[in-house]
Design an enzyme around this catalytic site. Structure first.
Site, PDB file in Angstrom:
ATOM      1  N   LYS A  74       7.828 -57.874  -4.925  1.00  0.00           N
ATOM      2  CA  LYS A  74       6.296 -58.283  -5.056  1.00  0.00           C
ATOM      3  C   LYS A  74       5.889 -58.373  -6.476  1.00  0.00           C
ATOM      4  O   LYS A  74       6.534 -57.780  -7.436  1.00  0.00           O
ATOM      5  CB  LYS A  74       5.546 -56.919  -4.636  1.00  0.00           C
ATOM      6  CG  LYS A  74       4.040 -57.144  -4.607  1.00  0.00           C
ATOM      7  CD  LYS A  74       3.427 -55.781  -3.840  1.00  0.00           C
ATOM      8  CE  LYS A  74       1.889 -55.780  -4.171  1.00  0.00           C
ATOM      9  NZ  LYS A  74       1.317 -54.619  -3.547  1.00  0.00           N
ATOM     10  N   SER A 149      -2.058 -55.761  -0.131  1.00  0.00           N
ATOM     11  CA  SER A 149      -1.892 -56.723  -0.947  1.00  0.00           C
ATOM     12  C   SER A 149      -0.333 -57.254  -1.095  1.00  0.00           C
ATOM     13  O   SER A 149      -0.131 -58.382  -1.671  1.00  0.00           O
ATOM     14  CB  SER A 149      -2.071 -56.132  -2.188  1.00  0.00           C
ATOM     15  OG  SER A 149      -1.175 -54.932  -2.571  1.00  0.00           O
ATOM     16  N   SER A 173      -1.061 -51.091   1.534  1.00  0.00           N
ATOM     17  CA  SER A 173      -0.605 -52.692   0.843  1.00  0.00           C
ATOM     18  C   SER A 173       0.657 -52.830   1.419  1.00  0.00           C
ATOM     19  O   SER A 173       1.059 -54.027   1.561  1.00  0.00           O
ATOM     20  CB  SER A 173      -0.675 -52.436  -0.517  1.00  0.00           C
ATOM     21  OG  SER A 173      -1.933 -51.972  -1.077  1.00  0.00           O
TER      22      SER A 173
END
Length: 466
Positions: A74, A149, A173
């Protein structure tokens, strides 16, 4: 699905495939990027590392289990020399000066980083649409959001572009996008994995965790990343979780669920029916099931966002274009700060900074922030009481299925409420795993603090039960 890590490791050892060919095939799959999962490819570094693995195998040397296994990161983790943008305009040209502890441990184990993955900017969002790289498209239906996210990370695993990915979970997330894309996603106990080198969103709930297609791969990656780190004083030493330890669920006698989650008007009727059907299958295996009382979802969401926004406002105050990021000059220094932040932060990030500054402002902090802290303590005490009565808490990951791309941006409040079933466990700093079973967006398994092993154990039980 069986462990992809074990399968690929054996193929490499048997020389059925070369690491270079494996890495190149994954890079070729990532390059079209039709799901908008890629912020930057680490092609040169990945192929260089793959060649070293091939050379070791050709020389007859032993390789470790993670050696040569491709993974994604990420884009909120520092990896020295790579662009680390947080999917934001402000940091779109920022290069990391060092590497995050969790990522360094994976590199030391020989795993090969392929890609910095698209996500909501600074982790602010539940859909991976708040990004300068284009909305992440769901792996199953590209008209739907990938989830946030860590949407890019979940989609890359679901599409087999990476064997596993490292996401970041603050209020759900990792767990929510894992549920939206039918893969496993773990938020470990807070402090089990070092946060050093992860861009801070809300420091008291930020967690580093893996996303993968099997429980075994989650276990392998978690073991490698875990441990005390002198650079993160919230970390603690943890014992390795062995394959044998999570095979049997004999120690799990009672499972609980929050009845207000299931009786809520907000839950999708199909998710509710599927969840209750899963409960019946668990009962049929001789495990007792207990309905528990808990805080209303609205209380959980408002408590989480009160504290998360306050921490966001504090953590992002350093990003003014002076030391980091894209600086926009104005007539004087104060105006330069204002224009730099106004032009470079997304609407969602600005909404959270404004909300956080309101929470922390004089005259409001006692009424709002301290009340939020008090509620968090009450939530933690409630969990402690529950885990005196049950071994595991089971819940749907989300109250509804993934929205269409664009819908979340029109209604931020609805987006916040999509986190209703995940944020409570974040406030409790508990280990929680999304499994791709039971409902359209999966089930969420939670245990008491430091009982990550129990979570994986029950996941294995569910795999064979539902």
């Amino acid at each position: 699905m069986d462990s992809q890590i074990h399968k690929i490791h054996q193929q490499l050892v048997n020389q059925d495939i070369t690491c270079t060919a494996l890495v190149q095939s994954k890079l070729d799959a990532l390059k079209p990027n039709t799901n908008h999962t890629v912020n930057a490819l680490l092609e040169e570094k990945a192929l260089e590392l793959a060649a070293k693995v091939d050379a070791k195998i050709a020389n007859g040397e032993t390789i470790g289990l993670l050696e040569g296994i491709p993974f994604g990161i990420k884009d909120v983790y520092m990896v020295q020399g790579t662009l680390t943008t947080a999917s934001s305009e402000l940091l779109k040209n920022y290069k990391s000066a060092y590497t995050a502890t969790a990522i360094q441990k994976l590199l030391d184990a020989g795993a090969i980083p392929l890609v910095k993955e698209n996500c909501d900017s600074f982790g602010h969002g539940s859909s991976s649409e708040n990004t300068i790289f284009g909305a992440v498209k769901n792996a199953i239906n590209p008209d739907l959001v990938g989830g946030g996210s860590s949407g890019g990370s979940a989609v890359n695993v679901a599409k087999d572009y990476t064997v596993f990915s490292i996401g970041g979970d603050t209020g759900g997330s990792i767990r929510q996008p894992a549920g939206y894309n039918n893969v496993y996603g773990l938020k470990p106990t807070y402090g089990r994995v070092s946060r050093y080198g992860l861009m801070a969103y809300a420091s008291s709930t930020d967690c580093v965790g893996p996303i993968a297609k099997s429980i075994e791969d989650i276990r392998i990656v978690l073991n490698v990343m875990s441990g005390k780190d002198v650079k993160d004083q919230t970390t603690y030493a943890s014992a390795e979780i062995t394959p044998e330890a999570i095979k049997s669920s004999d120690t799990i006698k009672t499972v609980g669920y929050f009845k207000n989650f299931i009786e809520s008007d907000a839950i999708d009727s199909e998710i509710k029916a599927d969840f209750l059907a899963a409960i019946e299958k668990i009962k049929a295996k001789g495990i007792a099931v207990k309905a528990l009382d808990f805080f209303e979802s609205n209380t959980l969401v408002s408590t989480y966002y009160t504290l998360a926004m306050a921490e966001t406002a504090s953590n992002l105050s350093r990003l003014d274009g002076t030391n980091y990021g894209n600086r926009i000059e104005a007539e004087n220094l104060k105006e330069t700060y204002a224009v730099t932040r106004s032009e470079n932060f997304s609407e969602e990030t600005k909404r959270r900074i404004v909300g956080g500054n309101q929470v922390l402002s004089q005259g409001f902090s006692d009424e709002i922030y301290l009340k939020g802290l008090n509620l968090r303590d009450q939530i933690s005490e409630n969990f402690e009481k529950d885990f005196n009565e049950v071994d595991i808490i089971l819940s749907p990951v989300t109250p509804s299925t993934p929205p269409k791309i664009g819908d979340s941006l029109k209604d931020p409040l609805a987006m916040y409420l999509s986190d209703a079933y995940t944020v409570g466990f974040s406030l409790g700093q508990l280990p929680t795993l999304t499994v791709p079973q039971g409902t359209a967006t999966g089930l969420q398994i939670t245990a008491a603090k430091n009982n990550d092993e129990l979570v994986l154990k029950f996941a294995n039980f569910l795999k064979d039960t539902i």
